[in-house]
Motif scaffolding. Structure first.
Motif, PDB file in Angstrom:
ATOM      1  N   SER A  71     -20.012   1.660  56.369  1.00 46.49           N
ATOM      2  CA  SER A  71     -20.880   1.023  57.028  1.00 46.49           C
ATOM      3  C   SER A  71     -21.163   1.123  58.414  1.00 46.49           C
ATOM      4  N   VAL A  72     -20.318   1.023  58.959  1.00 49.62           N
ATOM      5  CA  VAL A  72     -20.337   0.926  60.576  1.00 49.62           C
ATOM      6  C   VAL A  72     -20.433   2.285  60.868  1.00 49.62           C
ATOM      7  N   GLY A  73     -20.003   3.270  60.255  1.00 55.37           N
ATOM      8  CA  GLY A  73     -20.046   4.678  60.513  1.00 55.37           C
ATOM      9  C   GLY A  73     -18.718   5.374  60.850  1.00 55.37           C
ATOM     10  N   ILE A  74     -17.798   4.743  60.461  1.00 59.37           N
ATOM     11  CA  ILE A  74     -16.291   5.332  60.753  1.00 59.37           C
ATOM     12  C   ILE A  74     -15.894   5.536  59.168  1.00 59.37           C
ATOM     13  N   HIS A  75     -15.413   6.761  59.039  1.00 55.26           N
ATOM     14  CA  HIS A  75     -14.851   6.904  57.445  1.00 55.26           C
ATOM     15  C   HIS A  75     -13.273   7.151  57.480  1.00 55.26           C
ATOM     16  N   ILE A  76     -12.652   6.266  56.682  1.00 56.58           N
ATOM     17  CA  ILE A  76     -11.399   6.136  56.248  1.00 56.58           C
ATOM     18  C   ILE A  76     -11.171   7.022  55.284  1.00 56.58           C
ATOM     19  N   THR A  77     -10.090   7.981  55.369  1.00 56.52           N
ATOM     20  CA  THR A  77      -9.806   8.839  54.377  1.00 56.52           C
ATOM     21  C   THR A  77      -8.707   8.511  53.593  1.00 56.52           C
ATOM     22  N   VAL A  78      -8.830   7.584  52.552  1.00 56.95           N
ATOM     23  CA  VAL A  78      -7.627   6.926  51.935  1.00 56.95           C
ATOM     24  C   VAL A  78      -6.845   8.029  51.105  1.00 56.95           C
ATOM     25  N   GLY A  79      -5.415   7.919  51.307  1.00 54.46           N
ATOM     26  CA  GLY A  79      -4.929   8.783  50.361  1.00 54.46           C
ATOM     27  C   GLY A  79      -3.545   8.371  49.960  1.00 54.46           C
ATOM     28  N   TYR A  80      -2.660   9.104  49.107  1.00 54.45           N
ATOM     29  CA  TYR A  80      -1.662   8.654  48.534  1.00 54.45           C
ATOM     30  C   TYR A  80      -0.501   9.923  48.490  1.00 54.45           C
ATOM     31  N   GLY A  81       0.448   9.362  48.732  1.00 58.03           N
ATOM     32  CA  GLY A  81       1.876  10.142  48.813  1.00 58.03           C
ATOM     33  C   GLY A  81       3.092   9.697  49.261  1.00 58.03           C
ATOM     34  N   LEU A  82       4.173  10.566  49.139  1.00 58.50           N
ATOM     35  CA  LEU A  82       5.628  10.022  49.481  1.00 58.50           C
ATOM     36  C   LEU A  82       6.130  10.826  50.459  1.00 58.50           C
ATOM     37  N   THR A  83       7.211  10.594  50.928  1.00 50.87           N
ATOM     38  CA  THR A  83       7.953  11.284  51.669  1.00 50.87           C
ATOM     39  C   THR A  83       8.431  12.583  50.864  1.00 50.87           C
ATOM     40  N   GLU A  84       8.881  12.304  49.700  1.00 49.24           N
ATOM     41  CA  GLU A  84       9.273  13.401  48.774  1.00 49.24           C
ATOM     42  C   GLU A  84       8.228  14.176  48.363  1.00 49.24           C
ATOM     43  N   THR A 125       5.932  15.667  50.960  1.00 52.97           N
ATOM     44  CA  THR A 125       5.364  16.050  52.259  1.00 52.97           C
ATOM     45  C   THR A 125       4.054  15.290  52.424  1.00 52.97           C
ATOM     46  N   ALA A 126       4.178  13.898  52.206  1.00 53.52           N
ATOM     47  CA  ALA A 126       3.025  13.026  52.358  1.00 53.52           C
ATOM     48  C   ALA A 126       1.854  13.181  51.344  1.00 53.52           C
ATOM     49  N   THR A 127       0.834  13.583  51.822  1.00 56.96           N
ATOM     50  CA  THR A 127      -0.327  13.600  50.674  1.00 56.96           C
ATOM     51  C   THR A 127      -0.215  14.343  49.463  1.00 56.96           C
ATOM     52  N   LEU A 128      -0.763  13.833  48.485  1.00 53.93           N
ATOM     53  CA  LEU A 128      -0.749  14.368  47.229  1.00 53.93           C
ATOM     54  C   LEU A 128      -2.477  14.141  46.760  1.00 53.93           C
ATOM     55  N   THR A 129      -3.164  12.984  46.863  1.00 48.95           N
ATOM     56  CA  THR A 129      -4.495  12.772  46.678  1.00 48.95           C
ATOM     57  C   THR A 129      -4.940  12.119  47.953  1.00 48.95           C
TER      58      THR A 129
END
Length: 589
Positions: free
Chosen positions: A358-371, A373-377
């Motif tokens: 709403s403020v105009g700053i987009h948070i890109t939420v993600g999910y992942g693990l060290t195993e 290499t971080a991001t999966l989704t």
């Protein structure tokens, strides 16, 4: 291809005089290095390491706070085909010793006196593998007779010309030791291909324009897979990366550096969110009315953008007014230019992501693990769903297995745990899927929703299952609550250990003329306990009755990294806390 070659050689050729990295020495202004100078220093460091015998597949450790030297040393090691081993700067000497010994590291970069002294002690104890300590800052005292060098002196006479070691995609690039909320840390083997495939998947997923003009601030620990992968990704794409050595300086640094991108953990966004709402509540009725109106307008605009729909002229006009009166002030506190903010490490409630949108700053939420290499989704730029963890990256397969466990396949999945074949076999299914240990489900639009860590799920004596992370997340959205640990396993109701946000609580005490002696006495004060009861009841009003916190104890100090209560990424070690405060917990029942 060698990961360092893909980052350094490509960009030196393409952007030789363009700035690559930024850094700030104590008391000085921010400085930058061009890609050409950055590449020269990386290769000089690599040759200096080569001159003391570091060869392909040798382990080179880094035990330091974020700094330009951290990244230089990492890329220099990779250039030689060596394997870099990051160690959290907050780890104590014993924890560092375990990783150094387990990985057989031969050389280590340190950043401060404690880290240097700890490594010197390890050598004195008889570690025959670790033979050289490199120190990034000359303010640290060193014993030059025991193979100790300042980085500046170490690389002074080395050549800046280097034949980068050729690597296959399956060759190990790094060992990242899990911080471990339970058990002994394990060295996750990530390959050159893991990183490069993950980077290409991100560029395929996001339609970035002029990525090389972006500026990222490395704020989270580079020793953690999230910041390291993100910073390497930014450099891979030709963007600038600034390194923040002390995360306590984040507010000041944001206004100085004015980044356009920055990865962060949920707590960062929760604190900003709670702080803004608190300030709005304390304002005059007119200011509160303007704030609420602005948020309503911002939300309408954000929803149209999210669904790629046309924004009517009248709504655009109102949003410009809302931005001028309210949003611009919030954005300015964050530097004024942030637009892309990857968020991971734990769940983030939809109230927070909706607020920022709403403020105009987009948070890109993600999910992942060290195993992995971080991001999966993660959230795409449009058509994402608040409250979810987004959609799988290209090349990532996700399925829901037994006990609703999220299982994954793809070219970003680790090679295994270093020297732990049995542990590696435990986390893979017979048909080759990696078992994340997290429970989840897909919604009807293909978005992944994390329900909780399977090991963290609690069952009350009444047979009801409690997912603690979701409830803890709701409660820590409030400015008065810094940390919380739920207790429910085998109990007749849910209770909690709560660490107050002492800064906000102190303001409350002052405004209400409550006498203060120390925090041990203050958290037992009836007025303070009443305040927290009201806050908690309000925050959990929409939860099912069996999920609600019925009793709580206010803690007089924060859970601490040094005492092993939280990990370096600020995740509570639930088992440690439950055991340490067993007597306090029993009193609530």
């Amino acid at each position: 291809m060698n990961l360092a070659e893909a980052i350094i050689s490509k960009n030196v050729e393409k952007h030789a005089i363009k700035s690559a990295i930024g850094f700030n020495k104590k008391g000085e202004t921010w400085k930058e290095l061009s890609w050409k100078k950055f590449g020269d220093i990386v290769f000089k460091t690599a040759n200096a390491l080569k001159n003391i015998g570091i060869q392909e597949n040798d382990k080179v450790a880094i035990y330091s706070d974020n700094s330009s030297e951290w990244m230089i040393f990492d890329l220099a090691s990779l250039s030689l085909g060596a394997i870099s081993v990051p160690i959290y700067s907050t780890n104590n000497g014993e924890q560092a010793e375990y990783i150094i010994n387990d990985s057989n590291a031969k050389v280590i970069l340190v950043g401060n006196q404690y880290q240097y002294d700890s490594c010197l002690e390890i050598i004195k104890k008889g570690n025959t593998q670790l033979h050289t300590i490199i120190v990034s800052k000359k303010a640290v005292w060193i014993n030059k007779e025991l193979n100790s060098f300042y980085l500046e002196d170490f690389i002074a006479k080395a050549s800046s010309k280097l034949d980068i070691c050729k690597k296959e995609y399956d060759d190990i690039a790094t060992l990242i030791y899990t911080s471990g909320t339970t058990g002994t840390p394990k060295g996750v083997m990530l390959t050159h291909g893991n990183f490069l495939n993950a980077f290409e998947a991100h560029f395929e997923f996001f339609p970035f324009e002029k990525f090389e003009e972006e500026l990222s601030l490395a704020f989270l620990p580079l020793s953690h897979v999230f910041e390291r992968s993100w910073s390497l990704f930014c450099l891979y794409g030709g963007a600038r990366v600034y390194f923040l050595e002390d995360p306590k300086d984040i507010v000041k640094t944001l206004s100085e550096v004015k980044p356009t991108m920055m990865c962060a953990v949920p707590r960062f966004f929760q604190k900003v969110y709670a702080g803004v709402l608190q300030k709005a509540e304390e304002g005059s009725p007119v200011k509160k009315k303007i704030f609420d109106w602005a948020l309503e307008i911002g939300w309408k605009v954000a929803e149209l953008k999210r669904n790629e729909k046309v924004i009517p002229f009248s709504l655009r006009l109102k949003n410009s007014v809302a931005d001028m009166l309210v949003f611009s002030k919030i954005k300015e506190r964050l530097g004024g230019r942030l637009w892309f903010l990857p968020c991971g490490g734990a769940s983030l409630s939809p109230e927070v992501t909706r607020f920022f949108d709403s403020v105009g700053i987009h948070i890109t939420v993600g999910y992942g693990l060290t195993e992995t290499t971080a991001t999966l989704t993660l959230f795409p730029l449009t058509h994402f769903e608040h409250g979810s963890s987004g959609q799988p990256l290209p090349g990532v397969e996700v399925r829901i297995g037994e006990n609703d466990e999220i299982q994954v396949k793809g070219n970003s999945i680790m090679k295994g745990y270093y020297n732990k074949m049995e542990e590696t076999q435990k986390v893979f299914t017979e048909d080759g899927w990696f078992k994340t240990g997290d429970a989840g489900k897909f919604d009807d639009k293909g978005n992944l929703i994390i329900t909780d860590r399977i090991k963290d799920l609690m069952k009350t004596s009444n047979g009801k299952y409690i997912a603690p992370q979701q409830i803890e997340n709701i409660l820590t959205n409030n400015n008065y609550i810094q940390q919380i640990v739920l207790i429910a396993e085998g109990r007749q109701f849910v209770s909690a250990l709560i660490v107050p946000n002492f800064e906000f609580l102190h303001d409350f005490i002052t405004k209400n003329n409550i006498s203060f002696t120390n925090w041990e006495e203050t958290v037992k004060n009836e007025k303070i306990i009443k305040l927290y009861k009201e806050k908690i009841n309000e925050l959990q009003s929409h939860l099912a009755e069996f999920e609600k916190v019925k009793k709580f104890t206010l803690m007089p100090s924060e859970f601490d990294i040094n005492t092993g209560e939280i990990t370096p990424t600020l995740k509570v070690k639930r088992n440690v806390v439950l055991k340490k405060y067993e007597n306090i917990i029993e009193k609530m029942y």
